[in-house]
Write an enzyme that holds these catalytic residues in place. Structure first.
Site, short mmCIF file in Angstrom:
data_model
loop_
_atom_site.label_atom_id
_atom_site.label_comp_id
_atom_site.label_asym_id
_atom_site.label_seq_id
_atom_site.Cartn_x
_atom_site.Cartn_y
_atom_site.Cartn_z
N GLU A 79 0.85 -0.87 0.49
CA GLU A 79 -0.34 -0.18 0.48
C GLU A 79 0.79 1.15 -0.13
O GLU A 79 1.88 1.35 0.49
CB GLU A 79 -0.95 0.05 0.81
CG GLU A 79 -1.62 1.36 2.11
CD GLU A 79 -2.16 1.07 2.97
OE1 GLU A 79 -1.95 0.42 3.53
OE2 GLU A 79 -2.98 2.09 3.21
N ASP B 163 -0.86 -0.85 6.05
CA ASP B 163 -0.22 -1.25 7.73
C ASP B 163 -1.59 -1.36 8.39
O ASP B 163 -2.34 -1.65 8.46
CB ASP B 163 -0.43 0.91 7.32
CG ASP B 163 0.38 1.88 6.73
OD1 ASP B 163 1.89 0.75 6.45
OD2 ASP B 163 0.19 2.69 6.35
N ASP C 52 -3.24 -0.45 10.43
CA ASP C 52 -4.43 0.26 11.41
C ASP C 52 -5.90 0.24 10.11
O ASP C 52 -5.60 -1.00 9.63
CB ASP C 52 -3.67 1.63 11.09
CG ASP C 52 -3.69 2.27 9.48
OD1 ASP C 52 -3.68 1.71 8.82
OD2 ASP C 52 -2.52 3.20 9.29
N ASP D 238 -7.08 2.07 8.05
CA ASP D 238 -6.56 2.09 6.78
C ASP D 238 -6.15 0.52 5.75
O ASP D 238 -6.79 0.12 4.97
CB ASP D 238 -6.21 3.49 6.09
CG ASP D 238 -6.95 4.67 6.71
OD1 ASP D 238 -7.94 4.24 6.61
OD2 ASP D 238 -6.37 5.84 6.66
#
Ligand code: 0RA
Length: 638
Positions: free
Chosen positions: A427, A500, A502, A504
Site C-alpha cells: 500500500e 499498515d 491500522d 486504513d
C-alpha cells in the site's frame, strides 16, 4: 424416539491419538480449532434441544480461562454400561465417537466437520468436569487430558435435569487458548436463529459482558437480520415441512425475500444446524424451485411477455436474501472442506416444498410477485449489458492473461521460476520504496498500489475491473480473472498483501481480499494468497533489537528479553513507510524470519461479507460497530 441407554453408546478407543494429531479431529490448533471445542460442547446441548428436551443453554467464559456449557436437557446418562461396567457419562467422555446419537430416526448435529464427540474436548483439555442432574441427584465426574481423575459420585439431591460441561483448553495443544467473545457470540446468535424458541446465553466472566439470544420466529427473524436494516421488497416467504422418507425423519425450514440493497444473493444454508458454506443439493433444489416457479408465474400473470426470454437462476437471485435449514439423518458431505451437501434426496425434497410454498405465496401476493418477476427481467438485461462490456474489455486485452506487457509500477524479480517467486502488493508509494530497497530481487517482486483508488462500491465490480491499480495487479499476477482465470499462468507462488497495521490498512486488505475472493477464488483455494505481518514496535538497547507485533508482545519482550532495566528504546511504527529497508527486511520480508498468514477461502468469504456491511447503508447502526470491532487480521488463521 428410541430409549437411549448406556449400551447404545459405542465404545472406541484413542484419546491419545487425538492428542497426537489434534488437527485430524478439530481441523487445526489455532483459534479456529480452539473454538471447535466450544462448538462441540454446545452442539451436544443443541442436539438435546432438537430431541425435544433442552430449552436453555448457557455458555460461560470463565475468568480462569475455562469454558462452561450448561443445558437443561435430560442429562447425560449415568447408569452403568452392561459390559464395560462404567457409567455412560464416563464412556461418553473417554471413548471416541461415543454419545449414542447414531440412530437413524433422530437428526443430531453431528454433520460436517464437527460431531467428533465431547471426548475430543476432554482429550485436548487439561481438565474437564461434568455435572449431571437427573434421577433426583446431582452427579460429578472429572478428567484430565483424557483419563478420569475423579470417579462419578453423587454430590447431592437436586430437582430437574441437565448437563454441565466445564473444560480448560490445553496450552500444550493450542497456539492460543483465548476464547473470542465476538466469535462465540456470532455463532450462538446463529444457532438461536436456527432454533426458534431456544434460549442461549453467553456470559463472559473475564470482563462482565453478557448477551442472551432467543428468537421467536426463527428463520424469518434470520432473514430480517441478513437484511441489515434494509427494506425487503416483499413479505418474507416461508416454508416449513416435516415428513419421513423410508422411516427417516426429515425436516425443512426455509425463509426468503428480496431487497434492493444487495446485488448478489445472500443465501445461507444449513444441514442439521451446521452451515454448508459450499451449498449442495439442498441449495440446488431451492434454486430450481425459485427459477421454475417464478418463470411459470411470470408467464401466467403476464409479467413476462412473449418476447421476453426465460429468467435464469442468476436473474431471480438478484437481491435474494434466503436461509435454508434442512435436517436429515446421516447427511453426506462432499468437497475438500466437507462444506457441500451431497445427499440426493435433499434436491427433490427442497424443490417440491419450496415450489409449493412459493406458489401459494404468489396466489396471495400477486402484485408483489409481478414486481419480483419484472425486477428479475431487468436484472437479466443488466447482466447482458455487463457481459457485453466485459467481452469488450477482454477483447481489448486489458484483463486477459495473454495481454503483453507488465505494469510500469511493478518492480519484478529476476527469477522466472514461478515456484520460488513472491509478489508483495504494497500500500502506498513510500512503503513501495522501502520494500523495493529491502527485497531479495531474485525472488521478490514489488507492486505498489495507491490506496484510495480501490475504494469503489461492491455493486460496481465492473468499475473495479476498469480501475488502473486493479488492472496492474491482474497483469502482474498473470492468470486473468473470472471465467478467463488460468492457473497455469500464475507468475508467483505467493501473493503477499502488505498493508499498515491500522484501520486504513485493514480496510484496503479487506477490499483486496474481496477482489481475490470474487475474481480469482482458485488462487485462494490453492493457497497462494498471504498477509504479511509487519511489527508495531521495535525495542532496542545497545546492539540488542527485538520486534513486537502487538502491545502484549511488547510487554512480554520487555520482561523476557530486556530483563534488568530501563533505557530500552521503544519505537512505534505508524506505518510501513516509517520502517527503513533493513527493518522491513528483518521483520516482514526475510523468508527466514518473517511470519505470513495464509488466507483460506473462509477468511476471504468473511472479508467479502464484512465488505458488504462496510459498504452498506451509511446510516446503518451496525456500521459503527463493525468499523470499531473488525480488527481484520485477528480473524485470519495461519
Ligand atoms: C445420550 C443419551 C441421552 C442424553 C444425552 C446423551 C445427552 C448428552 C448431552 C451433552 C450435553 N448435554 C447433553 N444432554 C443429554 C438421553 C438420556 C435419556 O434417555 O434420558
Amino acid at each position: 424416539m428410541t430409549e437411549y441407554s448406556a449400551k447404545s453408546i459405542s465404545v472406541l478407543k484413542g484419546l491419545e491419538g487425538v492428542r497426537r494429531r489434534p488437527a485430524m479431529y478439530i481441523g487445526s490448533t489455532d483459534a479456529r480449532g480452539l473454538h471447535h471445542l466450544v462448538w462441540e460442547v454446545v452442539d451436544n446441548a443443541v442436539d438435546e434441544h432438537l430431541a425435544g428436551h433442552a430449552g436453555r443453554i448457557t455458555v460461560r467464559l470463565r475468568a480462569d480461562g475455562g469454558c462452561e456449557v450448561t443445558d437443561d436437557g435430560r442429562g447425560i446418562p449415568v447408569d452403568l454400561h452392561p459390559t464395560e461396567q462404567l457409567p455412560a457419562v464416563e464412556l461418553a467422555l473417554t471413548t471416541l465417537h461415543a454419545g449414542g446419537k447414531f440412530d437413524q430416526q433422530s437428526y443430531a448435529v453431528s454433520g460436517g466437520l464437527h460431531g467428533v464427540g465431547v471426548s475430543v474436548v476432554n482429550a485436548l483439555a487439561t481438565r474437564t468436569e461434568v455435572e449431571v442432574t437427573r434421577d433426583g441427584h446431582r452427579h460429578a465426574i472429572a478428567f484430565e487430558r483424557g483419563p478420569r481423575v475423579e470417579e462419578l459420585t453423587r454430590t447431592g439431591k437436586a430437582k430437574g435435569s441437565g448437563t454441565l460441561v466445564r473444560f480448560w483448553p490445553d496450552r500444550e495443544v493450542f497456539e492460543t487458548t483465548d476464547f473470542d467473545y465476538a466469535r462465540i457470540g456470532e455463532r450462538l446468535r446463529e444457532t438461536a436463529l436456527l432454533n426458534p424458541g431456544l434460549e442461549i446465553a453467553l456470559v463472559d466472566e473475564r470482563d462482565g459482558r453478557s448477551e442472551t439470544f432467543r428468537f421467536k420466529h426463527g428463520l424469518s427473524d434470520f432473514v430480517d437480520e441478513l437484511l441489515h436494516g434494509k427494506e425487503p421488497l416483499a413479505p418474507v416467504v416461508e416454508a416449513r415441512d416435516e415428513r419421513t422418507f423410508d422411516g427417516h425423519a426429515v425436516a425443512l425450514d426455509v425463509a426468503f425475500t428480496w431487497s434492493d440493497g444487495f446485488h448478489d444473493d445472500r443465501l445461507r444454508s444449513y444441514v442439521n444446524i451446521v452451515r454448508t458454506g459450499d451449498g449442495g443439493t439442498h441449495e440446488e433444489g431451492f434454486r430450481r424451485a425459485l427459477t421454475s416457479t417464478l418463470n411459470k408465474f411470470g408467464r401466467d400473470s403476464g409479467a413476462l411477455l412473449k418476447k421476453d426470454p426465460n429468467l435464469t437462476g442468476d436473474d431471480v437471485r438478484e437481491g435474494l436474501v434466503a436461509v435454508i435449514s434442512i435436517k436429515l439423518p446421516d447427511p453426506q458431505f462432499e468437497g475438500q472442506t466437507k462444506g457441500r451437501l451431497g445427499s440426493t434426496l435433499a434436491r427433490g425434497y427442497v424443490e417440491q416444498v419450496v415450489s409449493e410454498a412459493l406458489t401459494a405465496w404468489l396466489v396471495k401476493h400477486k402484485a408483489k410477485g409481478r414486481q419480483i418477476v419484472k425486477r428479475a427481467a431487468v436484472a437479466a438485461k443488466a447482466r447482458q449489458a455487463a457481459k457485453a462490456a466485459r467481452d469488450l474489455t477482454r477483447r481489448k486485452g486489458l484483463l486477459d492473461s495473454q495481454s503483453a506487457g507488465l505494469p510500469g509500477k511493478l518492480a519484478d524479480c529476476t527469477s522466472r521460476d514461478p515456484s520460488e517467486t513472491e509478489l508483495y502488493v504494497v500500500e502506498g508509494d513510500s512503503a513501495g520504496g522501502s520494500s523495493k530497497a529491502a527485497r531479495d530481487r531474485h525472488t521478490q517482486a514489488i507492486l505498489p498500489l495507491r490506496g484510495k483508488v480501490l475504494n469503489v462500491e461492491k455493486a460496481q465490480m465492473q468499475r473495479v475491473l476498469e480501475n488502473a491499480e486493479i488492472q496492474a495487479l491482474v497483469k502482474a499476477i498473470g492468470t486473468g480473472v473470472g471465467d478467463s482465470y488460468d492457473h497455469g499462468r500464475l507468475r508467483y507462488d505467493k501473493i503477499i498483501l502488505m498493508a499498515d497495521a491500522d484501520v486504513d490498512g485493514g480496510h484496503i486488505t479487506t477490499l483486496l481480499l474481496t477482489f481475490f475472493y470474487r475474481l480469482t477464488p482458485k488462487l485462494i483455494e490453492d493457497g497462494h494468497l498471504y498477509l504479511a505481518q509487519p511489527p508495531l514496535y521495535q525495542l532496542r538497547k545497545g546492539s540488542k533489537v527485538a520486534y513486537a507485533m502487538s502491545d502484549p508482545e511488547r510487554d512480554q519482550l520487555l520482561k523476557s528479553e530486556f530483563k534488568r532495566n530501563a533505557n530500552v528504546e521503544i519505537q512505534r511504527f505508524k506505518g510501513l513507510g516509517e520502517m527503513d529497508a533493513e527493518q522491513l527486511w528483518a521483520t516482514t520480508m526475510d523468508p527466514a524470519r518473517r511470519t505470513l498468514l495464509r488466507i483460506n477461502i473462509e477468511d476471504a468469504a468473511r472479508a467479502d461479507e464484512l465488505f458488504v456491511l462496510l459498504m452498506g447503508n451509511q446510516t446503518d447502526p451496525r456500521r459503527g460497530w463493525i468499523v470499531s470491532n473488525a480488527k481484520f487480521a485477528e480473524n485470519v488463521d495461519v
